[in-house]
Design a protein around this motif. Sequence first.
Motif, short mmCIF file in Angstrom:
data_model
loop_
_atom_site.label_atom_id
_atom_site.label_comp_id
_atom_site.label_asym_id
_atom_site.label_seq_id
_atom_site.Cartn_x
_atom_site.Cartn_y
_atom_site.Cartn_z
N HIS A 46 9.52 -5.04 9.71
CA HIS A 46 9.61 -6.49 9.82
C HIS A 46 8.94 -7.15 8.63
O HIS A 46 9.47 -8.10 8.03
CB HIS A 46 8.95 -6.91 11.14
CG HIS A 46 8.95 -8.39 11.36
ND1 HIS A 46 10.10 -9.14 11.35
CD2 HIS A 46 7.94 -9.26 11.60
CE1 HIS A 46 9.80 -10.40 11.58
NE2 HIS A 46 8.49 -10.51 11.73
N GLY A 47 7.76 -6.61 8.27
CA GLY A 47 7.04 -7.18 7.15
C GLY A 47 7.84 -7.03 5.86
O GLY A 47 7.86 -7.96 5.03
N ARG A 48 8.49 -5.89 5.71
CA ARG A 48 9.27 -5.67 4.49
C ARG A 48 10.40 -6.67 4.43
O ARG A 48 10.66 -7.28 3.38
CB ARG A 48 9.84 -4.25 4.50
CG ARG A 48 10.49 -3.82 3.21
CD ARG A 48 10.79 -2.34 3.23
NE ARG A 48 9.56 -1.54 3.17
CZ ARG A 48 8.93 -1.19 2.03
NH1 ARG A 48 9.42 -1.58 0.87
NH2 ARG A 48 7.85 -0.46 2.07
N LYS A 49 11.06 -6.89 5.57
CA LYS A 49 12.16 -7.87 5.61
C LYS A 49 11.66 -9.24 5.18
O LYS A 49 12.30 -9.93 4.37
CB LYS A 49 12.69 -7.94 7.05
CG LYS A 49 14.14 -7.48 7.17
CD LYS A 49 14.79 -7.90 8.47
CE LYS A 49 13.89 -7.65 9.64
NZ LYS A 49 14.56 -7.34 10.86
N LEU A 52 1.56 -3.81 -0.87
CA LEU A 52 1.84 -2.71 0.03
C LEU A 52 3.29 -2.22 -0.07
O LEU A 52 3.67 -1.31 0.64
CB LEU A 52 1.55 -3.14 1.47
CG LEU A 52 0.09 -3.39 1.83
CD1 LEU A 52 -0.05 -3.91 3.25
CD2 LEU A 52 -0.72 -2.10 1.68
N ALA A 53 4.06 -2.89 -0.93
CA ALA A 53 5.49 -2.55 -0.96
C ALA A 53 5.74 -1.13 -1.45
O ALA A 53 6.63 -0.45 -0.95
CB ALA A 53 6.23 -3.55 -1.83
N ASP A 54 4.95 -0.68 -2.44
CA ASP A 54 5.26 0.65 -2.98
C ASP A 54 4.50 1.76 -2.27
O ASP A 54 5.00 2.89 -2.22
CB ASP A 54 5.02 0.68 -4.49
CG ASP A 54 3.58 0.32 -4.83
OD1 ASP A 54 3.16 0.57 -5.98
OD2 ASP A 54 2.86 -0.20 -3.95
N ARG A 55 3.29 1.46 -1.82
CA ARG A 55 2.62 2.50 -1.05
C ARG A 55 1.58 1.92 -0.11
O ARG A 55 1.18 0.78 -0.22
CB ARG A 55 1.98 3.53 -2.00
CG ARG A 55 0.92 2.96 -2.93
CD ARG A 55 0.44 4.09 -3.85
NE ARG A 55 -0.53 3.64 -4.81
CZ ARG A 55 -1.85 3.84 -4.66
NH1 ARG A 55 -2.32 4.47 -3.62
NH2 ARG A 55 -2.68 3.40 -5.60
N ASP A 56 1.12 2.79 0.84
CA ASP A 56 0.04 2.38 1.75
C ASP A 56 -1.24 2.26 0.96
O ASP A 56 -1.52 3.08 0.07
CB ASP A 56 -0.16 3.42 2.86
CG ASP A 56 1.12 3.65 3.64
OD1 ASP A 56 1.24 4.72 4.27
OD2 ASP A 56 2.00 2.76 3.60
N ARG A 57 -2.02 1.27 1.29
CA ARG A 57 -3.28 1.11 0.57
C ARG A 57 -4.39 0.75 1.54
O ARG A 57 -4.15 0.27 2.65
CB ARG A 57 -3.17 -0.03 -0.45
CG ARG A 57 -2.18 0.20 -1.57
CD ARG A 57 -2.12 -1.08 -2.43
NE ARG A 57 -1.07 -0.95 -3.42
CZ ARG A 57 -1.25 -0.35 -4.63
NH1 ARG A 57 -2.41 0.16 -4.95
NH2 ARG A 57 -0.23 -0.26 -5.47
N HIS A 58 -5.66 0.97 1.06
CA HIS A 58 -6.78 0.43 1.83
C HIS A 58 -7.22 -0.89 1.17
O HIS A 58 -6.71 -1.28 0.12
CB HIS A 58 -7.92 1.44 1.92
CG HIS A 58 -8.46 1.87 0.59
ND1 HIS A 58 -9.16 1.03 -0.25
CD2 HIS A 58 -8.40 3.07 -0.04
CE1 HIS A 58 -9.50 1.69 -1.34
NE2 HIS A 58 -9.05 2.93 -1.25
N GLY A 59 -8.20 -1.53 1.76
CA GLY A 59 -8.56 -2.88 1.36
C GLY A 59 -8.83 -3.07 -0.12
O GLY A 59 -8.23 -3.91 -0.79
N TYR A 60 -9.72 -2.24 -0.66
CA TYR A 60 -10.09 -2.44 -2.05
C TYR A 60 -8.93 -2.15 -2.98
O TYR A 60 -8.78 -2.79 -4.03
CB TYR A 60 -11.31 -1.58 -2.40
CG TYR A 60 -11.89 -1.96 -3.73
CD1 TYR A 60 -11.90 -1.05 -4.79
CD2 TYR A 60 -12.36 -3.25 -3.96
CE1 TYR A 60 -12.40 -1.41 -6.02
CE2 TYR A 60 -12.86 -3.62 -5.17
CZ TYR A 60 -12.88 -2.70 -6.20
OH TYR A 60 -13.36 -3.07 -7.43
N SER A 61 -8.13 -1.18 -2.58
CA SER A 61 -6.97 -0.83 -3.41
C SER A 61 -6.03 -2.02 -3.51
O SER A 61 -5.44 -2.27 -4.57
CB SER A 61 -6.27 0.37 -2.78
OG SER A 61 -4.99 0.50 -3.29
N ILE A 62 -5.86 -2.77 -2.41
CA ILE A 62 -5.02 -3.97 -2.43
C ILE A 62 -5.57 -4.97 -3.44
O ILE A 62 -4.84 -5.51 -4.29
CB ILE A 62 -4.93 -4.61 -1.03
CG1 ILE A 62 -4.23 -3.67 -0.05
CG2 ILE A 62 -4.21 -5.95 -1.10
CD1 ILE A 62 -4.20 -4.17 1.37
#
Lengths: 864, 109
Positions: free
Chosen positions: B80-83, B14-24
């Motif tokens: 927070h998650g990014r940190k 998820l660091a570079d872009r928003d994704r949905h489940g399958y994309s992850i």
Amino acid sequence: MQRDATALRLFRCLLWLYPSEFRDHFSREICFVFADRLHEQPTLGCLLSMYWGVLTEAPREHYHMIRYDVVYALRTMRREKTATLTAILVLALGIGSTTAIFTLANGLLLRSLPYPHEETLVTVGELPPGAHSPGAVAFPNFLDMRSRNRSLQDFGLYTARPFTIRGDMDAERIPGAGVAYSVFPVLGVPPLMGRWFSAEDDRPKAPLTIILSEGLWRRRYGADMSILQKSIVVGTEPARVIGVMPATFRFPDQAELWLPLRTNTKDSTRTDYYMNGVARLAPGVSMAQAQSELCLIMDQIKRENPKETFEQTVKVEPFRMRTTRSVKPLLFTLIAAVGLVLLIACANITNLLLVKASARSREIAVRGAIGASRLSIMRQFVAEGLIFGLAAALLGSLFAGVAVPGMMRLTPPNLLPTWVGFAPDLRILGFVIAVSIAASLIASAAPAISSSRQNLVDALKEGSRSTTASGSKARLRSGLVIAEVAMSILLLAGAGLMIRTFLNLERQQTGMRPENLTSLVVSPPGNRYRDGDPFHQLTRRIRQELAALPGVVSVAGASGTPILDGWGRSLTAEGHPLLSLKDAPMIYHTVVTPGYFQTVAIPILEGRDFTEDDAKDPLVTIVDAGIARRYWPGQSAIGKRVRYGPPEYNEPWHTIVGVVGEVRNQTLRDYGNFSVYLPHREFASAISSYLVRTQPGLANPAAAIRARIASIDPSIAVSRVRTMQDILRQSLWSERFFATLLAAFGGLALVLAAVGLYGVMAYSVSRRTHEMGIRMAMGASSGAIRRMVLQQSGSLIAAGLVLGLVGAFAVTRYLKSQLYGVSPTDLPTLLMTAAVLIAVGLAASYVPARRATRVDPMTALRAE
Amino acid sequence: MALGKDHFEILVALADRDRHGYSILQDIAARTDGQVRLSPSTLYSAIRRLLEDGLIEELDERPDPEHDDERRRYYRLTPHGRKIAVAEARRLERLLADARATGLLPKRS
């Protein structure tokens, strides 16, 4: 495509394994991912691994949720320490007392008997008309029934009584049983060593054989491995040991040795009733079938022997019932009582959780708004309830562990057969777990349901300003308190009635003076003190020696212990119509030495006591005032004649030389049974008990008495040395037991109801601080505020009182058979109960009422 | 704060872009050459945990052009998650440096 659709359907079904929250949130997305993955990699391996993934992850989600609920619950419980501790204590008392009573029920009704195939083991007894429980069986009737029946595998008679074992230097009285040889096969317990009795051992002239219990064998004979074939003196006869039974076998109740009956129909006739029947049903035969067959046989016997039978029938019952029949009503009442205590405890916990739910309603609403489902909020409360339940189960088990031995101390020793045990077992553990879970679920149901139903808007609006928002909750809380008060009244009323019954019985005139009176049983060896003169000389010697002991006022001998023993026969009075066996009244005979009435303190109303010269010529007797009144009202009974036994036996007439006061026989409950007395020298060797009256303040004379008799002859066995007061106290043991337990439960219920009332009032006051602030600002005095609070609690108490009293009127009639001297709807008792409850209730509301007056109006108005 | 292996992979995805489940899942598979293959159940258990801990957040559903425009739920890394993810990455970096220093792994030339 088709395959894909089916695969997806199956996957969706599997998703039901997940908690509903997870499903609601993720199931759509997870199905997309499933479809995509399957599309990309349409192999069976991939499909199966995805299914497998659900199976392994779903339990973990459940565990996670439970852990979350538990952690959250523990956190809130730690925050609200007093409330938590109160809840746990309350529930523990409820669970503990319920478990204690279940332990009793388990020990008596559920634990298995030490005999195989309990379901086919029965008692067989003759039933006189009007009786409910089967009684003794006459030996000739037994023989006929045994030979003619087809529904019993076998049938035997037994009589439990103590036997005297004589060693070189001592004589010991040991409980035992005389049994027909068929009894051991019926019971089916194999011996530890040796064998059972054979038919030859049971013949009248057969040499005496004896079977020992393992306990006796170890205790008295040092577990001698060569005990078989050794000889033991029983009474005066040597008996050959042929077997040893295992320690759990104590048939019928506490016997430690068994001897064959060796009787015949001449010595034990159709009118001698002192033996009981035990039998094993034939395979496939029911108890009802066996009973009807035996009744038919009994009818035959009655037709063949019309003069020696009366209108008896036969009753067949499960063997356990001979022990449980008398305690079942007591037990069921206790179960009902303790059930009420548990309900009160649950009501208290429910109220507590409702209060906590109200206090948390804002937090709960917010949780609901961010997506927590109704189910998850309910789950939270259930988790809390179960944690309370677990803690309460542990504490409650501790209570029960202390309570059960305490209860047992209220019962006389040797009351119950040895197979009755109250030690913890798996069934009790299962019960504790089941009750705790049930109580927790019941207690958390109301708060859980009502909390999950509320919506965000109401909750956010709710402040101390609004008292109507939680209207239904408040009604529920009040309702629960009213119910608690009502149930407490029920218990207290029952307790009050039983306490009065017990006190009435204790105060009963026994007809004698039991203080400073000791009774003992004496068994001399028959061969050394033969019937007749030698025996009478011994009787005189014992009386003289005991009378010479320091502090002894008087001594007398008798054929039995007052109150307890009774030799029942029928009576015919001269000049009065001849009554058949079934119509003649039952009379209690005691054979006595001179001085008996003085020693026991029964007043001689007319005539005289016996003297040493009263023997067989002329035959004399002393009757009690009840008989004199019944047969010769208004005149003197002195000089009249009576005879004993069935009229057909033509027993000789006895002349009445004295009339004495009535005593209670067998039970303290009524004078209904008449007493007559015969002089000891009319009989060869009737005296087996001695009564010793000592000066007040004398220490227990038992040891001195034993020593003195041992100094006369150590082979005389002395047993059952007890004071008359102990005997009386023991005869009331069940009333005392019942009264004590009901009082304990009543007290417990009262305390719990008071705690519940306090809780509700305290919370109500805290919610109404705003309203009170306004009132005080408008000039209301603190007295007025206090009155307001007490009025509220008063109405709760009053409602509960009315409900409870109505209930008491309806329910206490079931106690009727247990009561004595007080009716089930006795007004003073009920009024007293009500008064106690009102006092305690008002006391419980006093603190909240005072706290209400301490409210500072300014803070209250500002507060939200 | 201990971070599960799967959790870290998701955060990276998820660091570079928003994704949905399958994309992850696809992203993880692509980056690891098919070594790490999460099942749907494992994925969503991890997502549930990350949501609860506030490391990722859910976005409204958006149509995904790569999947017939079906509406899918998208996930995004929170600050927070990014940190947390950065801290974990640095931790692994240090470990890697230590491993090279002690000769466990060949030093960069």
